[in-house]
Design a protein around this motif. Sequence first.
Motif, PDB file in Angstrom:
ATOM      1  N   ALA A 161       0.823  -0.989  -0.062  1.00 23.11           N
ATOM      2  CA  ALA A 161      -0.003   0.064   0.088  1.00 23.11           C
ATOM      3  C   ALA A 161       0.859   1.346  -0.073  1.00 23.11           C
ATOM      4  O   ALA A 161       0.629   2.296  -0.767  1.00 23.11           O
ATOM      5  N   ARG A 162       2.012   1.027   0.723  1.00 19.68           N
ATOM      6  CA  ARG A 162       2.778   2.435   0.984  1.00 19.68           C
ATOM      7  C   ARG A 162       3.330   2.698  -0.544  1.00 19.68           C
ATOM      8  O   ARG A 162       3.402   4.151  -0.750  1.00 19.68           O
ATOM      9  N   GLY A 163       3.579   1.894  -1.456  1.00 20.49           N
ATOM     10  CA  GLY A 163       4.150   2.105  -2.644  1.00 20.49           C
ATOM     11  C   GLY A 163       3.339   2.908  -3.459  1.00 20.49           C
ATOM     12  O   GLY A 163       3.870   3.725  -4.486  1.00 20.49           O
ATOM     13  N   PHE A 164       1.929   2.970  -3.327  1.00 25.89           N
ATOM     14  CA  PHE A 164       1.268   3.672  -3.964  1.00 25.89           C
ATOM     15  C   PHE A 164       0.616   5.034  -3.646  1.00 25.89           C
ATOM     16  O   PHE A 164       0.127   5.792  -4.177  1.00 25.89           O
ATOM     17  N   LEU A 165       1.178   5.423  -2.617  1.00 28.47           N
ATOM     18  CA  LEU A 165       0.726   6.724  -1.762  1.00 28.47           C
ATOM     19  C   LEU A 165       0.842   7.794  -2.568  1.00 28.47           C
ATOM     20  O   LEU A 165      -0.020   8.781  -2.431  1.00 28.47           O
ATOM     21  N   ASN A 166       2.045   7.803  -3.150  1.00 27.06           N
ATOM     22  CA  ASN A 166       2.428   9.077  -3.678  1.00 27.06           C
ATOM     23  C   ASN A 166       1.808   9.065  -5.151  1.00 27.06           C
ATOM     24  O   ASN A 166       2.371  10.176  -5.890  1.00 27.06           O
ATOM     25  N   ASP A 167       0.957   8.256  -5.724  1.00 24.99           N
ATOM     26  CA  ASP A 167       0.824   8.283  -7.026  1.00 24.99           C
ATOM     27  C   ASP A 167       1.945   8.440  -7.989  1.00 24.99           C
ATOM     28  O   ASP A 167       1.839   9.171  -8.830  1.00 24.99           O
ATOM     29  N   PRO A 168       2.899   7.534  -8.082  1.00 24.60           N
ATOM     30  CA  PRO A 168       4.331   7.883  -8.477  1.00 24.60           C
ATOM     31  C   PRO A 168       4.056   7.887 -10.048  1.00 24.60           C
ATOM     32  O   PRO A 168       3.457   7.188 -10.479  1.00 24.60           O
ATOM     33  N   GLN A 169       5.048   8.647 -10.602  1.00 26.39           N
ATOM     34  CA  GLN A 169       5.078   8.663 -12.021  1.00 26.39           C
ATOM     35  C   GLN A 169       5.527   6.982 -12.661  1.00 26.39           C
ATOM     36  O   GLN A 169       5.014   6.562 -13.536  1.00 26.39           O
ATOM     37  N   ILE A 170       6.489   6.537 -11.781  1.00 26.08           N
ATOM     38  CA  ILE A 170       7.260   5.504 -12.402  1.00 26.08           C
ATOM     39  C   ILE A 170       7.241   4.464 -11.126  1.00 26.08           C
ATOM     40  O   ILE A 170       7.718   5.182  -9.895  1.00 26.08           O
ATOM     41  N   LEU A 171       6.703   3.503 -11.026  1.00 25.80           N
ATOM     42  CA  LEU A 171       6.550   2.602  -9.764  1.00 25.80           C
ATOM     43  C   LEU A 171       7.437   1.222 -10.072  1.00 25.80           C
ATOM     44  O   LEU A 171       7.184   0.632 -10.923  1.00 25.80           O
ATOM     45  N   PHE A 172       8.256   0.917  -9.029  1.00 26.27           N
ATOM     46  CA  PHE A 172       9.268  -0.316  -9.038  1.00 26.27           C
ATOM     47  C   PHE A 172       8.456  -1.401  -8.027  1.00 26.27           C
ATOM     48  O   PHE A 172       8.544  -1.129  -6.820  1.00 26.27           O
ATOM     49  N   LEU A 173       8.053  -2.455  -8.627  1.00 24.13           N
ATOM     50  CA  LEU A 173       7.646  -3.399  -7.748  1.00 24.13           C
ATOM     51  C   LEU A 173       8.577  -4.744  -7.916  1.00 24.13           C
ATOM     52  O   LEU A 173       8.936  -5.216  -9.028  1.00 24.13           O
ATOM     53  N   ASP A 174       9.254  -4.821  -6.837  1.00 23.19           N
ATOM     54  CA  ASP A 174      10.297  -6.374  -6.742  1.00 23.19           C
ATOM     55  C   ASP A 174       9.851  -7.384  -6.193  1.00 23.19           C
ATOM     56  O   ASP A 174       9.582  -7.471  -4.804  1.00 23.19           O
ATOM     57  N   GLU A 175       9.208  -8.214  -7.105  1.00 19.37           N
ATOM     58  CA  GLU A 175       8.710  -9.481  -6.529  1.00 19.37           C
ATOM     59  C   GLU A 175       7.603  -9.152  -5.803  1.00 19.37           C
ATOM     60  O   GLU A 175       7.434  -9.538  -4.445  1.00 19.37           O
ATOM     61  N   PRO A 176       6.470  -8.350  -6.108  1.00 20.20           N
ATOM     62  CA  PRO A 176       5.479  -7.897  -5.067  1.00 20.20           C
ATOM     63  C   PRO A 176       4.899  -8.795  -4.388  1.00 20.20           C
ATOM     64  O   PRO A 176       4.002  -8.858  -3.210  1.00 20.20           O
ATOM     65  N   THR A 177       4.561  -9.979  -5.099  1.00 23.63           N
ATOM     66  CA  THR A 177       3.603 -11.242  -4.516  1.00 23.63           C
ATOM     67  C   THR A 177       4.340 -12.355  -3.877  1.00 23.63           C
ATOM     68  O   THR A 177       3.761 -13.198  -3.333  1.00 23.63           O
ATOM     69  N   LEU A 178       5.792 -12.173  -3.786  1.00 24.35           N
ATOM     70  CA  LEU A 178       6.477 -13.027  -2.955  1.00 24.35           C
ATOM     71  C   LEU A 178       6.019 -13.423  -1.720  1.00 24.35           C
ATOM     72  O   LEU A 178       5.812 -12.792  -0.682  1.00 24.35           O
ATOM     73  N   GLY A 179       5.625 -14.703  -1.558  1.00 28.15           N
ATOM     74  CA  GLY A 179       5.284 -15.195  -0.389  1.00 28.15           C
ATOM     75  C   GLY A 179       3.920 -15.196   0.142  1.00 28.15           C
ATOM     76  O   GLY A 179       3.505 -15.454   1.185  1.00 28.15           O
ATOM     77  N   LEU A 180       3.144 -14.419  -0.637  1.00 28.05           N
ATOM     78  CA  LEU A 180       1.815 -14.138  -0.511  1.00 28.05           C
ATOM     79  C   LEU A 180       0.809 -15.251  -1.056  1.00 28.05           C
ATOM     80  O   LEU A 180       1.343 -16.150  -1.711  1.00 28.05           O
TER      81      LEU A 180
END
Lengths: 338, 290
Positions: A161-180
């Motif tokens: 959730a934190r990653g999207f807070l600033n509505d970034p121009q470019i977002l980097f997700l490093d293995e976002p679903t790892l272990g979920l």
Amino acid sequence: MSQRFAIQTEGLGRVYQLKRKRGETAPKTLVALEGVDSEVKQGELFGLLGPNGAGKTTLIKILTTLLLPTSGRALVDGIDIVQDPQEVRRRINMVSGGETCGYGLLTVEENLWMFTQFYGLTDRVARERINEMLEVVGLSDRRKTKSHFLSTGMKQKMNFARGFLNDPQILFLDEPTLGLDVQTSRVLRDFVKRWVRERPGKTLLLTTHYMAEADELCDRVAIIDKGKILACDTPANLKRRLQRASIFKLQTTPLEMSNRFSDLPGVSKFIEHQRNGHTELNFILENENVLVKILDAVQAGGGHLLSLEKREPTLEDVFIDLVGRGFGDEETPLEVEK
Amino acid sequence: MSTESIKMNNWHESARSFRVATWLGWQIESNWTEPFLFMIYAIARPVASALILVFMYMVIAQGGMGHPLFAYIYLGNAFYIYVASVMIGISWTVTDDREHYGILKYIYAAPIQVYFYLLGRGVAKTLTATVAVVITLAFGMLVLRIPYDFLAMNHALFWATFFLGLGALALMGILLAGVALITARHSGFIGEAVAGALYLFCGAVFPLDVLPQPLQYIGLSLPLTYWLEGLRRAVLRESISPLLAPISNEIILVILLGATLVLGLASLGFYRWCEHRAKEKGLIDMQTMY
Ligand SMILES: Nc1ncnc2c1ncn2[C@@H]1O[C@H](COP(=O)(O)OP(=O)(O)O)[C@@H](O)[C@H]1O
Ligand SMILES: [Mg+2]
């Protein structure tokens, strides 16, 4: 380099200095990235697919200004990551999956609020975004819980959730679903897709070692192994490389005869796994006719066929075709190069 | 973008970093959901350490509490609490955020100025340290009957010295935070080691005069020495160190001001260099303890 690209790298490389072991004189180095040239277009959902240790995280760290490259250069939103890291940070955000960061003494809401403030959001926008993201990751009822009391999965969601807070121009997700778990992964993937689609101009770079994730989500995928990008195209085009090949999965009673397959003409790639109680053989064949010879060889080796499946090519097959081994099971491959 | 607007951005981001970090620090430090633990932390600990000092003094010096030397020692010990909390506290922030909370990388990926973030985190540390210092001083005055009088002190000297010294301590904390940032292992213990060494040389519990001469020079080169001397002079209205007594109050303040300015510049430059090193070596998200 031009501004049209959200991310652009030229000969990007990173070498790590390793700790000298006792008795060694020369310092050891490890090449984590080598000569990476890439161009990610604005508005793209771009995937970086590779096994553990391929260099995905290293590349993300460089692009998010946490790590300096040792060669080459990179632009993020047209800005040089080494020359002007602060300007880059104003336009990006980043999430590493499998991480449970956060101040345990703060509530979920407070942890997120802090970051909205780091990004200079107004109170109103901050509240809105926090509410929205808590809803997305299903933590709305935990907003007042101290993050210390969250389960590992929940902490991961909070970080997502934190990653999207600033509505970034470019977002980097490093293995976002790892272990979920499967269901959570599903929800997050859907959100990721929606986030890019609904916001023209927003770019998302995602790394994964899940084939299906890359295939399902990404507009384009770069296949990376041992620090090098081996191929980069749409998932469909990547798989089209194997259009003329035939891909088979065989299960047989336990077999110990792999090198026999290597002698067979027409076998382009072959990987064997010993599963519990049976042997799994994956073939990429130049044409289907070779299958007959394989079945003969199995029989001659005293094995019995348990199942036979012809598959449509997956990104995994593309990877196997490119590097001659499977994904995530580097320890078991029996490679046959033709 | 024009250089003007870049400057404005940097200024906003620095102010923001400081403000949010102050809030964050306060949330962390004031987590008094366990009032009993807080009591121990804020009251029992400083009082206990003061008592240890009292007993050591009584055994070794066999003097009374009314002796000026005892007031000297007691004040030095009380104010030294700030060194431990503010200086070590700021340097620990790096280690804590990186290793314990795993959040330093996200802070570094955000458009903030970590230098000011660290200073902000120091504010709450200063406030909690102040509680401990006040309790220690009150205990000394009311229970131990040590003859110092905060109402009759030299207020101008005291407050000027006090704030300059706190500033210097925070900046020294930043220097140590920089060292922590580029030290992969044991980064947290550097602060403790430095605080221990300073305790010895800056005349916290004994006058510099008792040190061998070469070591006195070390003491004379430390801003903390002048800080403690200034505070004690303001409260006790005299200096009991023949070595420091000839230095006037004004010079003490000038030295402190100069030291704070130098530390300010040095910490800015040094911390930036450490950030660069850390990014070169991949240490921003190094996890060694867990
Ligand atoms: N800080 C480091 N020091 C030394 N080697 C590292 C460091 N970080 C990563 N590596 C090595 O670099 C290679 C690439 O790692 P990484 O980028 O994490 O790969 P991935 O994210 O694709 O799994 C690996 O061999 C890894 O062991
Ligand atoms: Mg990784």
